[in-house]
Motif scaffolding. Sequence first.
Motif, PDB file in Angstrom:
ATOM      1  N   VAL A  92      -7.717  -2.316  12.389  1.00  0.00           N
ATOM      2  CA  VAL A  92      -8.524  -1.931  11.145  1.00  0.00           C
ATOM      3  C   VAL A  92      -8.027  -1.296  10.231  1.00  0.00           C
ATOM      4  CG1 VAL A  92     -10.594  -0.690  10.416  1.00  0.00           C
ATOM      5  CG2 VAL A  92     -10.286  -1.585  12.713  1.00  0.00           C
ATOM      6  N   LEU A  93      -8.023  -1.898   8.892  1.00  0.00           N
ATOM      7  CA  LEU A  93      -7.237  -1.497   7.661  1.00  0.00           C
ATOM      8  C   LEU A  93      -8.218  -0.726   6.774  1.00  0.00           C
ATOM      9  CD1 LEU A  93      -5.192  -3.579   8.593  1.00  0.00           C
ATOM     10  CD2 LEU A  93      -4.814  -4.287   6.236  1.00  0.00           C
ATOM     11  N   GLU A  94      -8.026   0.271   6.012  1.00  0.00           N
ATOM     12  CA  GLU A  94      -8.838   0.985   5.115  1.00  0.00           C
ATOM     13  C   GLU A  94      -8.034   0.545   3.743  1.00  0.00           C
ATOM     14  OE1 GLU A  94      -9.540   5.215   3.375  1.00  0.00           O
ATOM     15  OE2 GLU A  94      -9.184   5.218   5.693  1.00  0.00           O
ATOM     16  N   GLU A  95      -8.904  -0.142   2.909  1.00  0.00           N
ATOM     17  CA  GLU A  95      -8.238  -0.412   1.707  1.00  0.00           C
ATOM     18  C   GLU A  95      -9.100  -0.044   0.527  1.00  0.00           C
ATOM     19  OE1 GLU A  95      -5.862  -4.460   2.097  1.00  0.00           O
ATOM     20  OE2 GLU A  95      -7.773  -4.663   3.280  1.00  0.00           O
ATOM     21  N   THR A  96      -9.928   1.242   0.610  1.00  0.00           N
ATOM     22  CA  THR A  96     -10.653   1.628  -0.321  1.00  0.00           C
ATOM     23  C   THR A  96     -10.218   2.730  -1.325  1.00  0.00           C
ATOM     24  OG1 THR A  96     -11.423   3.125   1.120  1.00  0.00           O
ATOM     25  CG2 THR A  96     -12.623   1.331   1.287  1.00  0.00           C
ATOM     26  N   GLN A  97      -8.902   3.083  -1.179  1.00  0.00           N
ATOM     27  CA  GLN A  97      -8.425   3.926  -2.214  1.00  0.00           C
ATOM     28  C   GLN A  97      -7.187   3.363  -3.225  1.00  0.00           C
ATOM     29  OE1 GLN A  97      -7.234   7.516   0.177  1.00  0.00           O
ATOM     30  NE2 GLN A  97      -9.329   7.472   0.992  1.00  0.00           N
ATOM     31  N   PHE A 105      -2.719   0.477   1.878  1.00  0.00           N
ATOM     32  CA  PHE A 105      -3.791   0.570   2.805  1.00  0.00           C
ATOM     33  C   PHE A 105      -3.390   1.464   3.806  1.00  0.00           C
ATOM     34  CE2 PHE A 105      -1.094  -3.234   4.277  1.00  0.00           C
ATOM     35  CZ  PHE A 105      -0.803  -2.618   5.634  1.00  0.00           C
ATOM     36  N   TYR A 106      -4.378   1.727   4.328  1.00  0.00           N
ATOM     37  CA  TYR A 106      -4.167   3.072   5.803  1.00  0.00           C
ATOM     38  C   TYR A 106      -4.642   2.305   6.932  1.00  0.00           C
ATOM     39  CZ  TYR A 106      -4.148   6.636   2.032  1.00  0.00           C
ATOM     40  OH  TYR A 106      -3.747   7.264   0.719  1.00  0.00           O
ATOM     41  N   VAL A 107      -4.207   2.691   7.913  1.00  0.00           N
ATOM     42  CA  VAL A 107      -4.456   2.285   9.266  1.00  0.00           C
ATOM     43  C   VAL A 107      -4.375   3.690  10.209  1.00  0.00           C
ATOM     44  CG1 VAL A 107      -3.652  -0.070   8.963  1.00  0.00           C
ATOM     45  CG2 VAL A 107      -2.026   1.776  10.242  1.00  0.00           C
ATOM     46  N   LYS A 108      -4.905   3.494  11.304  1.00  0.00           N
ATOM     47  CA  LYS A 108      -4.724   4.536  12.406  1.00  0.00           C
ATOM     48  C   LYS A 108      -3.892   3.962  13.618  1.00  0.00           C
ATOM     49  CE  LYS A 108      -8.721   7.527  11.186  1.00  0.00           C
ATOM     50  NZ  LYS A 108      -9.921   8.134  11.572  1.00  0.00           N
ATOM     51  N   ARG A 114      -3.225   8.861  11.306  1.00  0.00           N
ATOM     52  CA  ARG A 114      -3.323   7.948   9.864  1.00  0.00           C
ATOM     53  C   ARG A 114      -2.222   7.815   9.235  1.00  0.00           C
ATOM     54  NH1 ARG A 114      -6.634   9.383   4.448  1.00  0.00           N
ATOM     55  NH2 ARG A 114      -7.486   7.340   3.999  1.00  0.00           N
ATOM     56  N   GLU A 116      -0.290   5.516   6.104  1.00  0.00           N
ATOM     57  CA  GLU A 116      -0.439   4.913   4.819  1.00  0.00           C
ATOM     58  C   GLU A 116       0.927   3.973   4.564  1.00  0.00           C
ATOM     59  OE1 GLU A 116      -0.528   5.733  -0.140  1.00  0.00           O
ATOM     60  OE2 GLU A 116      -0.406   7.391   1.304  1.00  0.00           O
TER      61      GLU A 116
END
Length: 128
Positions: A92-97, A105-108, A114, A116
């Motif tokens: 799962v990628l976090e691409e909201t910042q 993007f960020y991942v865990k 976490r 980046e």
Amino acid sequence: MNIHSIHHAQLGFRAGDEPQIRRFYNQLIGLTEFKVGQQPAQGAPLRFVAGHQRVDLVPTENWQPSPVPAHLAFEVQDLPTLRRRLLSADVVLEETQPLVGHLRFYVKDPAGNRLEFLEPDASQASTV
């Protein structure tokens, strides 16, 4: 005295999760494992090379990810390829910042640390 680089970063993970940690850091994000000796001792840290720095991962009993927004940031080349590789592995990628001047993007990782990943993007106009 001048500090010119980070030698290594150390993160924890749940003891017993070595296979998932190795797969993530070696196969998915492409870091080379640095082994000390021929057979690493049971419970020894896993060490990966990132450019001239290292990422050490230490197996820990009763591991819990950090509740604060601490993270480790990697500057990479060809971020879109890494993004596709992680997505194809169902990470799962976090691409909201967004960050002006960069793709990121960020991942865990499998332990919940976490991470980046960012790459300078010359096509984005910087306002600084």
